[in-house]
Design a protein around this motif. Structure first.
Motif, PDB file in Angstrom:
ATOM      1  N   GLN A   1      23.214   9.629 -12.803  1.00  0.00           N
ATOM      2  CA  GLN A   1      23.548  10.681 -11.844  1.00  0.00           C
ATOM      3  C   GLN A   1      22.710  11.933 -12.084  1.00  0.00           C
ATOM      4  O   GLN A   1      22.172  12.524 -11.136  1.00  0.00           O
ATOM      5  CB  GLN A   1      25.040  11.017 -11.949  1.00  0.00           C
TER       6      GLN A   1
ATOM      7  N   THR B   1      19.018  11.348 -11.203  1.00  0.00           N
ATOM      8  CA  THR B   1      18.850  11.368  -9.748  1.00  0.00           C
ATOM      9  C   THR B   1      18.781  12.802  -9.240  1.00  0.00           C
ATOM     10  O   THR B   1      17.960  13.131  -8.381  1.00  0.00           O
ATOM     11  CB  THR B   1      20.018  10.632  -9.067  1.00  0.00           C
TER      12      THR B   1
ATOM     13  N   HIS C   1       9.422  10.315  -6.046  1.00  0.00           N
ATOM     14  CA  HIS C   1      10.742  10.750  -6.504  1.00  0.00           C
ATOM     15  C   HIS C   1      11.727  10.781  -5.342  1.00  0.00           C
ATOM     16  O   HIS C   1      12.889  10.373  -5.480  1.00  0.00           O
ATOM     17  CB  HIS C   1      10.660  12.139  -7.132  1.00  0.00           C
TER      18      HIS C   1
ATOM     19  N   LYS D   1      14.929   8.294  -5.743  1.00  0.00           N
ATOM     20  CA  LYS D   1      16.273   8.825  -5.970  1.00  0.00           C
ATOM     21  C   LYS D   1      17.279   8.285  -4.957  1.00  0.00           C
ATOM     22  O   LYS D   1      18.483   8.276  -5.214  1.00  0.00           O
ATOM     23  CB  LYS D   1      16.270  10.349  -5.978  1.00  0.00           C
ATOM     24  N   THR D   2      16.793   7.820  -3.794  1.00  0.00           N
ATOM     25  CA  THR D   2      17.702   7.213  -2.821  1.00  0.00           C
ATOM     26  C   THR D   2      18.047   5.767  -3.196  1.00  0.00           C
ATOM     27  O   THR D   2      18.932   5.163  -2.590  1.00  0.00           O
ATOM     28  CB  THR D   2      17.084   7.219  -1.408  1.00  0.00           C
TER      29      THR D   2
ATOM     30  N   CYS E   1      18.885   4.904  -6.368  1.00  0.00           N
ATOM     31  CA  CYS E   1      19.570   4.927  -7.663  1.00  0.00           C
ATOM     32  C   CYS E   1      21.019   4.480  -7.556  1.00  0.00           C
ATOM     33  O   CYS E   1      21.967   5.238  -7.824  1.00  0.00           O
ATOM     34  CB  CYS E   1      19.460   6.316  -8.293  1.00  0.00           C
TER      35      CYS E   1
END
Length: 471
Positions: free
Chosen positions: A297, A300, A378, A382-383, A385
């Motif tokens: 978390q 991300t 990135h 991050k989408t 994760c």
């Protein structure tokens, strides 16, 4: 923000060349400024560059300064706009009684208006003559402190790119989410009752930075070969690395610190390298589920800013070298998530025993790999994760690293869906490892070699997957 703009500029005009983007407006980059080049912790990483407050003349013995001849020329006019936009929604109907709708949007735009840029470079032939017979003061504090770190070497600025007019960097970020739901109640021979509830959350920011005239955007170095007695030479040939002379088993030898022998993954078998690193991934996957979930978390969240990932990488590297981590240069917005990561490591006992030390090293490995990736990567990564998408990407890495192929569709947790494939495509393209699709079959071109960041991409995906927890 400025660092990202400078990095984008270098990637556009000199990718794989000699130019180094300026990482901070606070750095003083003059010609012959001394810059410390720090060898990468992992052999596939790029080196790090730390500008100092010293000029070459400050480190020389004698009273006669070196006055370089400077050649000035127009470079280019540069204006760039970079951005990404991610949008998604989920609609679900539960029987005939209720429904739910979740929608999210995330977009960012970075505009760099540097205008006309100028290049200044030192006349190297004159500099070579001026340096002949000169000695460095080996008792100087900067020399002594740099020599203590065997992974560091001196370079001097030979070229710099700077602005000639007032310019600006502007960043726009828009984040928003909306959630709605409904409940329908209906009985025979009675009126229908409908209950609805909606909620939304949005966050916008628009930051503009005015850049003054003669702001340095990028620079290039000449590394120094330094002997015990203070004599030094300039590394003039591309690929020639500087270093400090140390006592070796076979007499005096020069220790170079570039570590660039294995920078490009085209010279290694990615699958074998991942196997060598498997213990690191296993240490992460062995952490308690709550710890792994929290780490993922926070990572991300940090991926929203390229500089935040770099800051965490630097802090973890300090800890791996048994140095006290320093958060002084970390912004308040980054510090909260970085400190949360450090607290999680502390709670897992990272300072006790071999297992905890390996957990720290493993996390540093993954963060370093993420740091090698661009801001655009990135934004996509991050989408992804979450457990399902990371499982699918990990399976794709396993297939492609053995020159196999994956397939769209199918069943199971590691299913490569159309949506995941659309995210994987730009990630692999950024590593110069383009995906080829033939119907439902996905593979890479066996005639092309993966780019320098392909191994970093595989490590990032595999490491993040080790932290993912099944819902």
């Amino acid at each position: 923000m400025f660092a990202t703009a400078a990095r984008n500029f270098v990637e556009e005009v000199d990718q794989g060349g000699l130019l180094i983007p300026v990482s901070s407006l606070n750095d003083t980059i003059n010609l012959l400024t001394v810059v410390v080049k720090r060898k990468s912790f992992w052999i596939w990483q790029k080196a790090r560059y730390l500008p100092t407050d010293f000029h070459l003349n400050d480190l020389l013995t004698g009273d006669t300064p070196i006055n370089p001849a400077v050649i000035e020329m127009d470079f280019i006019k540069y204006d760039g706009t970079y951005g990404d936009k991610i949008q998604g929604s989920i609609d679900a109907n539960i029987l005939d009684y209720s429904s739910i709708n979740v929608e999210g949007k995330d977009s960012s735009k970075l505009q760099s208006s540097f205008g006309i840029l100028k290049k200044e470079e030192v006349d190297v032939q004159k500099l070579l003559r001026d340096c002949k017979g000169r000695l460095l003061d080996m008792s100087h504090d900067l020399v002594q402190q740099t020599m203590e770190k065997h992974r560091q070497v001196f370079g001097i600025v030979k070229e710099r790119i700077l602005t000639t007019q007032p310019s600006s960097v502007t960043e726009e970020v828009q984040q928003g989410g909306q959630c709605g739901g409904g409940l329908n109640l209906c009985k025979p021979k009675s009126p229908k009752v409908s209950l609805k509830e909606n909620g939304s959350l949005s966050k916008d920011s628009n930051i503009s930075m005015e850049i003054p005239v003669r702001t340095v955007i990028a620079y290039a170095l000449i590394e120094l070969e330094i002997k015990h007695d203070g004599h030094f030479g300039l590394c003039l040939m591309s690929g020639t690395d500087g270093g400090f002379e140390v006592d070796g088993a076979a007499g005096n030898e020069l220790v170079a610190v570039s570590g660039a022998q294995l920078r490009s993954s085209e010279y290694v078998c990615i699958n074998k390298e991942l196997e060598k690193l498997s213990d690191h991934f296993n240490f992460l996957s062995a952490l308690p589920a709550t710890t792994r979930s929290s780490l993922l978390q926070h990572l991300t969240k940090l991926m929203e800013q390229k500089e935040a990932v770099s800051s965490l990488q630097h802090v973890l590297e300090q800890m791996c070298q048994n140095e006290r981590p320093v958060l002084d240069k970390v912004t308040d917005s980054q510090k909260q998530n970085i400190q949360a990561v450090l607290d999680l490591l502390k709670d897992s006992g990272e300072t006790q025993g071999n297992q905890s030390t390996s957990t720290l090293t493993a996390l540093h490995l993954v963060v370093s790999a993420i740091d090698e990736m661009s801001h655009e990567c990135h934004a996509v990564l991050k989408t992804c994760c979450n457990f399902t998408e990371l499982q699918a990407l990990k399976q794709l890495v396993n297939c492609l690293s053995t020159q196999g192929e994956s397939y769209l569709g199918g069943t199971g947790q590691a299913t490569l869906t159309e949506e995941i494939y659309e995210k994987a495509e730009p990630l692999f393209a950024s590593a110069e490892w383009p995906l080829k699709r033939d119907g439902d079959s996905v593979k890479t071109d066996t005639h092309s070699r993966p780019g320098p960041n392909a191994l970093a991409l595989c490590i990032a995906i595999t490491g993040l997957d080790s932290l993912a927890v099944e819902d």
